[in-house]
Write a protein that holds these residues in place. Structure first.
Motif, PDB file in Angstrom:
ATOM      1  N   ILE A  28       0.845  -1.205   0.000  1.00 28.13           N
ATOM      2  CA  ILE A  28       0.000   0.000   0.000  1.00 28.13           C
ATOM      3  C   ILE A  28       0.880   1.254   0.000  1.00 28.13           C
ATOM      4  O   ILE A  28       0.656   2.185  -0.767  1.00 28.13           O
ATOM      5  CB  ILE A  28      -0.958   0.008   1.222  1.00 28.13           C
ATOM      6  CG1 ILE A  28      -1.973  -1.136   1.112  1.00 28.13           C
ATOM      7  CG2 ILE A  28      -1.711   1.337   1.314  1.00 28.13           C
ATOM      8  CD1 ILE A  28      -2.886  -1.290   2.316  1.00 28.13           C
ATOM      9  N   LEU A  29       1.902   1.234   0.835  1.00 26.26           N
ATOM     10  CA  LEU A  29       2.804   2.397   0.870  1.00 26.26           C
ATOM     11  C   LEU A  29       3.417   2.634  -0.500  1.00 26.26           C
ATOM     12  O   LEU A  29       3.506   3.760  -0.981  1.00 26.26           O
ATOM     13  CB  LEU A  29       3.920   2.165   1.901  1.00 26.26           C
ATOM     14  CG  LEU A  29       3.505   2.366   3.364  1.00 26.26           C
ATOM     15  CD1 LEU A  29       4.632   1.932   4.307  1.00 26.26           C
ATOM     16  CD2 LEU A  29       3.149   3.829   3.612  1.00 26.26           C
ATOM     17  N   HIS A  30       3.783   1.540  -1.095  1.00 22.86           N
ATOM     18  CA  HIS A  30       4.397   1.649  -2.415  1.00 22.86           C
ATOM     19  C   HIS A  30       3.417   2.276  -3.428  1.00 22.86           C
ATOM     20  O   HIS A  30       3.764   3.172  -4.180  1.00 22.86           O
ATOM     21  CB  HIS A  30       4.830   0.267  -2.892  1.00 22.86           C
ATOM     22  CG  HIS A  30       5.466   0.287  -4.233  1.00 22.86           C
ATOM     23  ND1 HIS A  30       6.716   0.831  -4.425  1.00 22.86           N
ATOM     24  CD2 HIS A  30       5.030  -0.121  -5.451  1.00 22.86           C
ATOM     25  CE1 HIS A  30       7.018   0.752  -5.698  1.00 22.86           C
ATOM     26  NE2 HIS A  30       5.995   0.173  -6.345  1.00 22.86           N
ATOM     27  N   ALA A  31       2.202   1.778  -3.382  1.00 25.97           N
ATOM     28  CA  ALA A  31       1.205   2.300  -4.320  1.00 25.97           C
ATOM     29  C   ALA A  31       0.940   3.788  -4.067  1.00 25.97           C
ATOM     30  O   ALA A  31       0.818   4.582  -5.001  1.00 25.97           O
ATOM     31  CB  ALA A  31      -0.093   1.511  -4.185  1.00 25.97           C
ATOM     32  N   LEU A  32       0.888   4.160  -2.797  1.00 26.55           N
ATOM     33  CA  LEU A  32       0.597   5.561  -2.482  1.00 26.55           C
ATOM     34  C   LEU A  32       1.725   6.502  -2.922  1.00 26.55           C
ATOM     35  O   LEU A  32       1.488   7.647  -3.273  1.00 26.55           O
ATOM     36  CB  LEU A  32       0.365   5.731  -0.971  1.00 26.55           C
ATOM     37  CG  LEU A  32      -0.975   5.227  -0.424  1.00 26.55           C
ATOM     38  CD1 LEU A  32      -1.000   5.291   1.092  1.00 26.55           C
ATOM     39  CD2 LEU A  32      -2.123   6.065  -0.990  1.00 26.55           C
ATOM     40  N   CYS A  33       2.941   5.974  -2.884  1.00 30.56           N
ATOM     41  CA  CYS A  33       4.071   6.858  -3.170  1.00 30.56           C
ATOM     42  C   CYS A  33       4.672   6.640  -4.558  1.00 30.56           C
ATOM     43  O   CYS A  33       5.589   7.356  -4.957  1.00 30.56           O
ATOM     44  CB  CYS A  33       5.171   6.656  -2.131  1.00 30.56           C
ATOM     45  SG  CYS A  33       4.572   6.867  -0.445  1.00 30.56           S
ATOM     46  N   ARG A  74       2.801   6.596   5.932  1.00 32.27           N
ATOM     47  CA  ARG A  74       2.883   5.694   7.094  1.00 32.27           C
ATOM     48  C   ARG A  74       1.995   6.185   8.237  1.00 32.27           C
ATOM     49  O   ARG A  74       1.270   5.411   8.843  1.00 32.27           O
ATOM     50  CB  ARG A  74       4.332   5.596   7.567  1.00 32.27           C
ATOM     51  CG  ARG A  74       5.113   4.616   6.766  1.00 32.27           C
ATOM     52  CD  ARG A  74       6.479   4.342   7.349  1.00 32.27           C
ATOM     53  NE  ARG A  74       7.265   3.730   6.299  1.00 32.27           N
ATOM     54  CZ  ARG A  74       8.046   4.404   5.463  1.00 32.27           C
ATOM     55  NH1 ARG A  74       8.202   5.704   5.601  1.00 32.27           N
ATOM     56  NH2 ARG A  74       8.701   3.772   4.504  1.00 32.27           N
ATOM     57  N   GLN A  75       2.086   7.504   8.455  1.00 33.79           N
ATOM     58  CA  GLN A  75       1.234   8.081   9.504  1.00 33.79           C
ATOM     59  C   GLN A  75      -0.230   7.734   9.259  1.00 33.79           C
ATOM     60  O   GLN A  75      -0.963   7.362  10.166  1.00 33.79           O
ATOM     61  CB  GLN A  75       1.361   9.609   9.502  1.00 33.79           C
ATOM     62  CG  GLN A  75       2.539  10.124  10.307  1.00 33.79           C
ATOM     63  CD  GLN A  75       2.601  11.640  10.211  1.00 33.79           C
ATOM     64  OE1 GLN A  75       2.096  12.244   9.265  1.00 33.79           O
ATOM     65  NE2 GLN A  75       3.227  12.258  11.195  1.00 33.79           N
ATOM     66  N   LEU A  76      -0.599   7.840   7.995  1.00 31.72           N
ATOM     67  CA  LEU A  76      -2.010   7.576   7.653  1.00 31.72           C
ATOM     68  C   LEU A  76      -2.369   6.128   7.972  1.00 31.72           C
ATOM     69  O   LEU A  76      -3.383   5.845   8.621  1.00 31.72           O
ATOM     70  CB  LEU A  76      -2.260   7.867   6.168  1.00 31.72           C
ATOM     71  CG  LEU A  76      -3.629   7.420   5.660  1.00 31.72           C
ATOM     72  CD1 LEU A  76      -4.739   8.281   6.261  1.00 31.72           C
ATOM     73  CD2 LEU A  76      -3.726   7.470   4.143  1.00 31.72           C
ATOM     74  N   LEU A  77      -1.537   5.211   7.528  1.00 31.90           N
ATOM     75  CA  LEU A  77      -1.850   3.804   7.741  1.00 31.90           C
ATOM     76  C   LEU A  77      -1.935   3.476   9.241  1.00 31.90           C
ATOM     77  O   LEU A  77      -2.834   2.756   9.670  1.00 31.90           O
ATOM     78  CB  LEU A  77      -0.814   2.910   7.050  1.00 31.90           C
ATOM     79  CG  LEU A  77      -0.819   2.962   5.519  1.00 31.90           C
ATOM     80  CD1 LEU A  77       0.068   1.857   4.944  1.00 31.90           C
ATOM     81  CD2 LEU A  77      -2.222   2.819   4.958  1.00 31.90           C
ATOM     82  N   ASP A  78      -1.024   4.049   9.985  1.00 32.52           N
ATOM     83  CA  ASP A  78      -1.051   3.812  11.439  1.00 32.52           C
ATOM     84  C   ASP A  78      -2.370   4.286  12.046  1.00 32.52           C
ATOM     85  O   ASP A  78      -3.031   3.580  12.791  1.00 32.52           O
ATOM     86  CB  ASP A  78       0.106   4.566  12.133  1.00 32.52           C
ATOM     87  CG  ASP A  78       1.444   4.011  11.713  1.00 32.52           C
ATOM     88  OD1 ASP A  78       2.472   4.698  11.913  1.00 32.52           O
ATOM     89  OD2 ASP A  78       1.473   2.884  11.156  1.00 32.52           O
ATOM     90  N   LEU A  79      -2.702   5.492  11.640  1.00 25.62           N
ATOM     91  CA  LEU A  79      -3.894   6.120  12.205  1.00 25.62           C
ATOM     92  C   LEU A  79      -5.152   5.331  11.880  1.00 25.62           C
ATOM     93  O   LEU A  79      -5.975   5.032  12.744  1.00 25.62           O
ATOM     94  CB  LEU A  79      -3.992   7.548  11.656  1.00 25.62           C
ATOM     95  CG  LEU A  79      -4.887   8.525  12.386  1.00 25.62           C
ATOM     96  CD1 LEU A  79      -4.447   8.648  13.840  1.00 25.62           C
ATOM     97  CD2 LEU A  79      -4.792   9.893  11.715  1.00 25.62           C
ATOM     98  N   VAL A  80      -5.253   4.948  10.614  1.00 27.14           N
ATOM     99  CA  VAL A  80      -6.455   4.232  10.191  1.00 27.14           C
ATOM    100  C   VAL A  80      -6.517   2.872  10.887  1.00 27.14           C
ATOM    101  O   VAL A  80      -7.577   2.431  11.321  1.00 27.14           O
ATOM    102  CB  VAL A  80      -6.507   4.075   8.652  1.00 27.14           C
ATOM    103  CG1 VAL A  80      -7.652   3.172   8.237  1.00 27.14           C
ATOM    104  CG2 VAL A  80      -6.657   5.437   7.998  1.00 27.14           C
TER     105      VAL A  80
END
Ligand SMILES: Nc1ncnc2c1ncn2[C@@H]1O[C@H](COP(=O)(O)OP(=O)(O)O)[C@@H](O)[C@H]1O
Ligand SMILES: [Mg+2]
Length: 1003
Positions: A28-33, A74-80
């Motif tokens: 997911i991180l890869h796709a987002l960035c 990363r912040q987003l994924l953690d938060l969600v």
């Protein structure tokens, strides 16, 4: 095992959303960035924010700018993740929606692959809330119009220029600017948010029409469009009046008619084009979808729509509309089922062979690409009403309710609708939903010329027809109505062969086509005097059919209807009835009259020829028995039929408005047929006593109805003229009297009218009405002022009015499309009329070519009092001509030239001519480009005149110098009451100072 040995992706199985997010974190991180731009991440954030998965504080914590993209992601994924299963499920759905196919490769979304459902803003949500809940959409709408949005925000005081600078930092992409703008507005509070939302709404409406590249119809939509346009093309290729007898196509014969905005509009002069109908020109109400084209029977409404349909289907016009759905209200009458909009479109216009739902969804999603047309709202069996709300396009409702809601815009908002109607059926209830209203006014004089030339392939014949029209201007007047122009062209042989007896009245014209069609069936036989008798049966059969239909608002006839009235195959072959065209192919064969006026004519024939007709029928037809003053109820009219043929009455309660109009046309024909001139023709068919009785009865009815009018005239206030405002039925009664062609009757009736002023403004008076008016009014006992402002008199109409000019002391023709040609003929006549003293021609098409005639009038008529020529095209040359006349005139009291272009030279010429004048009281040169030279010349008159009371020079270019001249002149004159100088070139201080010096100057 979670590893998928084949493609390396995760098997989602029964995994929870939270687990899916955790396990796929790297991917997911890869796709987002991956794109290296923060746009994907920001779009994801927009949606999470809109849905409420993230709150404002979360959002601010993840702020993108200044932080490395990966860190933010990363912040987003953690938060969600910490927010739980539901939040993770929504994130997956959002990712599935936002990421491209390539970016999604290798990712698994489990059960969360459907489109993310955003919550709608709750009813009554605040504007700031709406900024959040609608955020994804708002960002994309704002992208292209940041500047405009900032502008309105600054204008409203919500934003400072520093705010603007912060939003517009050059390092931001347009989307980022849009987001910063939204965030900024949010921080400013509710008022700012409202300003922004309002702006976006307006901008979007505007853009939705322009920005069409964003829509992408599917293959099936294209196929449907193709099918629809080919059936529209087939349907509109021929006019019904040319269908049976010639090969002339609509393209061959279509002639532009006059299409004018119903209201004044500064940007539009003259006729509108077909494209203007749906364009922005003359739009009164931006929020409304419906354009109304109104016009009398036979003026070409159906033909105009047909042309519109054909051009669209050929790809020659209106290509902004992807789909066009044509409807005929006449045919919708026979749809008794309840339908949804989808069924209405597909059943009544064109059936999609596949993917009905998808195509309908396309229509719903792209309302601005769709056009509906509804022909003949007047013929719908129900008057327009906005009482029943129906908003759901998939829910069924009775067809009239669907139709009314479509027109109002509560159904299929944004779809453009064009509806035609006769004026009778257009009430205030409908008017408030109109985007604009245009009047269709039939052919212009050059249109008649063009039509006749198109109709006759042999130019020599066309020339002869036109020549004969020029010698019979009453007939020429009739030809402004296209259906009559068609008859006249169709019957050219009869017309050219009849010499002196060339048709004068509408009845003459319809009798001519009757004779023509009868003859057409038997070309070898020459028609004899008793031709009507030979075809009496046909006339009676069709007459009965027509008569029943008129009383019952029925215009399409089934086999049963035909049988009940005894209509035979032979009758049908005569050509008065045609097959009712229906765009959907599933209709059974039914018939209708060539035109509704033809149906009225046959109904009239029936009333006249049928000896068994109830004696009260005529009284009822003329509205003298058993009905209210204004309308006639068909219910009691139908009771005149012998009981065996009385139809079941479909109408309940209130009669529809157009019914009265059809009965009035029928009554007009009855008057015409019962003219002494046709007594001989009728004698072959009925006994002389019956005919005489009917003639007497019609004469009595007309006389009585007119007297009712006259009695309603109120006594004048002291000092004012006794004046009559025409009631709606007045012009109709005048036309009936004209049709009878009995001058004794006209004389009798007019001897009872005692007024000094006759007001017929906004009465839809064209050349035909002028002919009738002159025929009747010439018998007035004493002279009147005839006020015909705001009609369509035109040059032909002016010529028609000449026979009554001797009983006219003033003639008001403001706004009537009159040109120099009409004026030339008018003056040639009135110059010899002692009574004629005043004329008003404000807002016509006059130029310097007419001023020589006025000059002659002024020279010759030394009792002429008022000449008003405002808002025409008269220049200095024209003013010089007028001056010549003025020089020799000692009677004129009022001269109005407001809104022309006479300039200094013109003003000087007038001033010179008026030097010794001893009659002029009032002179207006408002808005004429007059400067100081003109003002100083006029000052000389002010100085010397013993009569002038008011001089109007508002809206010119006069400066201090000119006004000084006027002040000096006024010192010598106590007679002048005021000199108007508003809107000239003077400063506030000058105005103040000069007002103090001379109080008669008005600034
Ligand atoms: N613009 C036009 N060009 C050529 N013929 C026309 C035109 N308008 C009307 N006509 C003729 O007049 C007839 C009646 O016109 P129609 O459109 O049916 O009138 P309405 O619908 O207003 O009653 C048509 O059948 C046609 O013969
Ligand atoms: Mg029509």
């Amino acid at each position: 095992m979670l590893d998928n040995p084949e493609d390396g992706s995760w098997q989602s199985g029964s995994m929870s959303a939270q687990e899916l997010v955790l396990r796929q974190r790297t991917e997911i991180l890869h796709a987002l960035c991956s794109s290296r731009s923060s746009e994907i991440l920001e779009r994801v954030l927009d949606m999470l924010l809109a849905r409420g998965t993230l709150v404002w504080e979360d959002y601010q914590n993840i702020q993108i700018s200044g932080t490395a993209l990966g860190t933010s992601a990363r912040q987003l994924l953690d938060l969600v993740y910490t927010k739980g299963v539901e939040a993770c499920g929504f994130l997956l759905a959002v990712l599935n929606h936002v990421l491209s196919e390539a970016q999604k490769a290798g990712l698994s979304f489990g059960a969360y692959s459907s489109d993310p459902e955003l919550t709608e803003a709750p009813c009554g949500a605040s504007a700031t809330q709406t900024l959040l809940t609608e955020r994804p959409g708002l960002v994309s709408k704002l992208r292209g119009c940041i500047d405009g949005a900032l502008h309105v925000l600054v204008e409203s005081g919500s934003f400072t220029s520093t705010d603007c600078d912060e939003v517009q930092l050059p390092i931001f992409t347009p989307s980022q600017q849009a987001r910063h703008l939204l965030d900024h507005v949010r921080s400013k509070g509710e008022a700012a948010a409202r300003v922004l939302l309002q702006y976006i709404l307006q901008n979007q409406e505007h853009a939705s029409h322009l920005n069409q590249e964003t829509w992408t119809p599917t293959e099936d939509c294209f196929k449907y469009k193709k099918k629809l346009s080919s059936s529209v093309a087939v349907q509109s290729c021929f006019l019904s009046t040319y269908g049976g007898t010639s090969n002339m196509t609509l393209d061959d014969i279509y002639t532009e008619s006059q299409l004018e905005l119903a209201h004044d509009c500064a940007d539009v002069l003259g006729s509108l084009s077909l494209e203007d109908l749906v364009g922005i020109v003359g739009t009164l109400n931006e929020d409304a979808d419906t354009v109304l084209v109104s016009g009398e029977a036979g003026c070409g409404k159906s033909t105009l729509l047909q042309r519109l349909h054909l051009l669209w289907a050929q790809g020659a016009a209106l290509q902004d509309f992807f789909l066009l759905f044509p409807f005929s209200c006449r045919r919708l009458n026979s749809e008794h089922r309840e339908l949804s909009v989808q069924e209405l479109l597909f059943h009544h216009c064109c059936w999609p062979d596949r993917e009905q739902d998808q195509i309908f969804q396309f229509i719903l999603d792209h309302p601005h690409l769709i056009l509906f047309t509804f022909d003949g709202l007047d013929e719908l069996k129900q008057n327009f009403s906005d009482e029943h709300r129906h908003c759901c396009p998939t829910q069924r409702a009775p067809v009239p309710i669907l139709l009314f809601n479509l027109l109002q815009g509560s159904l299929m908002k944004g779809v453009r609708k064009v509806v035609t109607s006769r004026p009778e059926a257009v009430g205030p209830a409908l008017k408030k939903y109109l985007r604009k209203e245009v009047h269709l006014k039939g052919f212009s004089p050059s249109g008649i010329d063009c039509f006749v030339r198109k109709h006759h392939s042999d130019p020599a014949v066309a020339a002869r027809v036109l020549e004969s029209l020029q010698t019979n201007t009453a007939l020429l007047g009739l030809c402004h109505t296209p259906v009559l122009c068609w008859i006249v062209s169709q019957c050219h042989k009869e017309l050219l062969g009849c010499g002196e007896g060339s048709p004068q009245t509408i009845t003459d014209v319809y009798l001519m086509i009757l004779q023509h069609f009868f003859q057409h069936q038997n070309p070898q036989k020459t028609l004899r005097i008793g031709w009507m008798q030979e075809h009496l049966n046909t006339a009676l059969h069709l007459g009965l059919l027509a008569f029943k239909g008129i009383g019952n608002s029925c215009y399409i006839f089934s086999d049963t209807d035909l049988q009940t009235c005894g209509v035979t195959e032979e009758d049908i072959c005569m050509g008065f009835l045609i097959h009712s065209k229906d765009i959907s192919s599933n209709s059974c064969k039914r018939l209708e009259f060539l035109h509704v006026t033809m149906q009225c004519f046959f109904a009239a024939l029936y009333i006249v020829l049928n000896s068994a007709m109830d004696r009260s029928a005529i009284a009822k037809l003329f509205g003298l028995q058993g009905m209210s003053q204004t309308g006639m109820s068909s219910t009691c009219f139908m009771a005149c039929l012998p009981s065996t043929v009385q139809p079941e009455l479909a109408l309940e309660g209130e009669a529809i408005a157009v019914e009265t109009a059809n009965l009035q046309i029928t009554a007009t024909f009855v008057s015409g047929l019962l003219s002494q001139r046709y007594r001989g023709l009728l004698l072959h068919c009925c006994s002389s006593s019956t005919i005489d009785r009917k003639i007497r009865q019609v004469a009595r009815c007309l006389s009585k109805r007119m007297q009712k009018h006259f009695k309603s005239i109120s006594q004048p206030v002291e000092g004012e003229k006794k004046s009559m405002h025409a009631m709606p039925a007045f012009v109709w009664l005048i036309k009936c009297i004209y049709e009878m062609q009995e001058s004794r009757l006209a004389q009798d009736i007019m001897s009872k009218l005692d007024v000094q002023h006759l007001k017929l403004t906004y009465c839809n008076i064209g050349p035909v009405e002028c002919t009738a008016l002159a025929y009747v009014l010439q018998h007035l006992k004493s002279p009147v002022g005839l006020q015909l402002d705001y009609n369509s008199v035109g040059d032909v109409g002016v010529e028609q009015l000449l026979p009554c000019m001797h009983v006219c002391n003033s003639l008001y023709l403001r706004n009537n499309n009159i040109s120099d040609e009409g004026i030339c003929k008018l003056i040639a006549k009135v110059i010899h009329c002692d009574n004629f003293q005043k004329i008003a021609l404000f807002n016509n098409k006059l130029t310097d070519a007419c001023t020589q005639h006025f000059s002659r009038l002024l020279k010759t008529k030394q009792n002429f009092l008022a000449l008003r020529l405002g808002n025409n095209n008269i220049t200095a040359e024209g003013a010089k001509q007028l001056a010549e006349g003025l020089q020799c005139n000692q009677s004129l009291q009022y001269l109005g030239l407001w809104g022309n272009k006479i300039g200094d030279t013109g003003a000087e010429a007038l001033a010179r001519a008026l030097m010794g004048n001893k009659s002029l009281l009032w002179l207006s040169l408002v808005e004429n480009g007059v400067g100081n030279a003109g003002a100083c010349a006029l000052a000389d008159i002010v100085k010397n005149s013993t009569t002038l009371e008011e001089l109007c020079l508002t809206k010119n270019y006069i400066t201090r110098t000119g006004v000084e001249c006027l002040i000096q002149a006024l010192k010598h004159n106590t007679h002048v009451k005021s000199v108007w100088l508003k809107s000239n070139e003077l400063s506030v201080e000058e105005v103040e100072e000069m007002t103090q010096r001379e109080s008669r100057l008005i600034f």
